[in-house]
Design a protein around this motif. Sequence first.
Motif, PDB file in Angstrom:
ATOM      1  N   TRP A 184       0.875  -1.074  -0.011  1.00 35.43           N
ATOM      2  CA  TRP A 184       0.045   0.061   0.132  1.00 35.43           C
ATOM      3  C   TRP A 184       0.933   1.186   0.008  1.00 35.43           C
ATOM      4  O   TRP A 184       0.668   2.334  -0.857  1.00 35.43           O
ATOM      5  CB  TRP A 184      -1.067  -0.025   1.230  1.00 35.43           C
ATOM      6  CG  TRP A 184      -1.689   1.113   1.232  1.00 35.43           C
ATOM      7  CD1 TRP A 184      -3.068   1.257   0.517  1.00 35.43           C
ATOM      8  CD2 TRP A 184      -1.557   2.462   2.091  1.00 35.43           C
ATOM      9  NE1 TRP A 184      -3.422   2.725   0.867  1.00 35.43           N
ATOM     10  CE2 TRP A 184      -2.619   3.360   1.737  1.00 35.43           C
ATOM     11  CE3 TRP A 184      -0.394   2.889   2.979  1.00 35.43           C
ATOM     12  CZ2 TRP A 184      -2.601   4.583   2.555  1.00 35.43           C
ATOM     13  CZ3 TRP A 184      -0.689   4.022   3.447  1.00 35.43           C
ATOM     14  CH2 TRP A 184      -1.692   4.799   3.255  1.00 35.43           C
ATOM     15  N   LYS A 208       2.414   1.755  -3.316  1.00 34.47           N
ATOM     16  CA  LYS A 208       1.384   2.299  -4.270  1.00 34.47           C
ATOM     17  C   LYS A 208       1.235   3.600  -4.271  1.00 34.47           C
ATOM     18  O   LYS A 208       1.001   4.388  -5.118  1.00 34.47           O
ATOM     19  CB  LYS A 208       0.121   1.418  -4.206  1.00 34.47           C
ATOM     20  CG  LYS A 208      -0.832   1.634  -5.448  1.00 34.47           C
ATOM     21  CD  LYS A 208      -2.070   0.726  -5.427  1.00 34.47           C
ATOM     22  CE  LYS A 208      -3.039   1.044  -6.638  1.00 34.47           C
ATOM     23  NZ  LYS A 208      -4.054  -0.059  -6.555  1.00 34.47           N
ATOM     24  N   SER A 209       1.172   4.036  -3.000  1.00 32.02           N
ATOM     25  CA  SER A 209       0.744   5.547  -2.648  1.00 32.02           C
ATOM     26  C   SER A 209       1.839   6.317  -3.240  1.00 32.02           C
ATOM     27  O   SER A 209       1.759   7.463  -3.585  1.00 32.02           O
ATOM     28  CB  SER A 209       0.485   5.647  -1.295  1.00 32.02           C
ATOM     29  OG  SER A 209      -0.314   5.012  -0.694  1.00 32.02           O
TER      30      SER A 209
END
Length: 237
Positions: free
Chosen positions: A161, A164-165
Amino acid sequence: MNSNDILQSLPSYSPYIPWLLGGAWIGDRLVTLARSIPEQVLRQAEAPIIEWQGPGGGLTQPVPPGRRLWVPSLNAALWVYAAHTAGGEAIWGALLWACLASSLLLLALTDWDTTMLPDRVVLPLGLAGLGASYAGLTQQSLIGSAASSAVMLGLLGGIGWVYKSIKGESGMGGGDLKLLAALAAWWGVLGVLYVVAGAGIVTVVWYVVWRQFKNFSPEAEWPFGPAIVVAALVWAL
């Protein structure tokens, strides 16, 4: 070694003949399943088959002839090794570890062709790890096995996560994450972290060599699953 020595040594190898033949037969079935399972998944999801293409060329390409030889041979060798290391009194444990190896090989083939790690293979693999822990066939308790899977899912999911951020794209697919969580049920968090480290090295080398000597379609994605399987099998051995 002369012919008499060979004949005298045959009885010591005879217990492994069923494992050799069974492993070879299952290996041949893996080649077929590696195509039929993802095809069924995509048809049920009404997803276009042509878009799921890995270095193996996808489901529209014929199965490479050599796969019918090396997959049964490798699977048979893994089954014989499982029987040899487990010993004669631990036949069920040996069969369980042989099935683990075959499942991993099936996932590697599927991911290589389609960049897909089907839940219908990955999830039973994780449940089998929990069952093996409950039966005392791993170095974890059932609670420890379940906790290891949860920790691995949360740890790698959180890292993914964050990645991806920052980058705006996924660094690891959901299938890879589920596979590593399933393996944590067998080997714990530390074991899977070693597998991830080894898989990272394998996939970089593999990718560089493949791009150097093989044509690689621009539409094809590079899967991480086969490298995970290679590292997992090395760890298991």
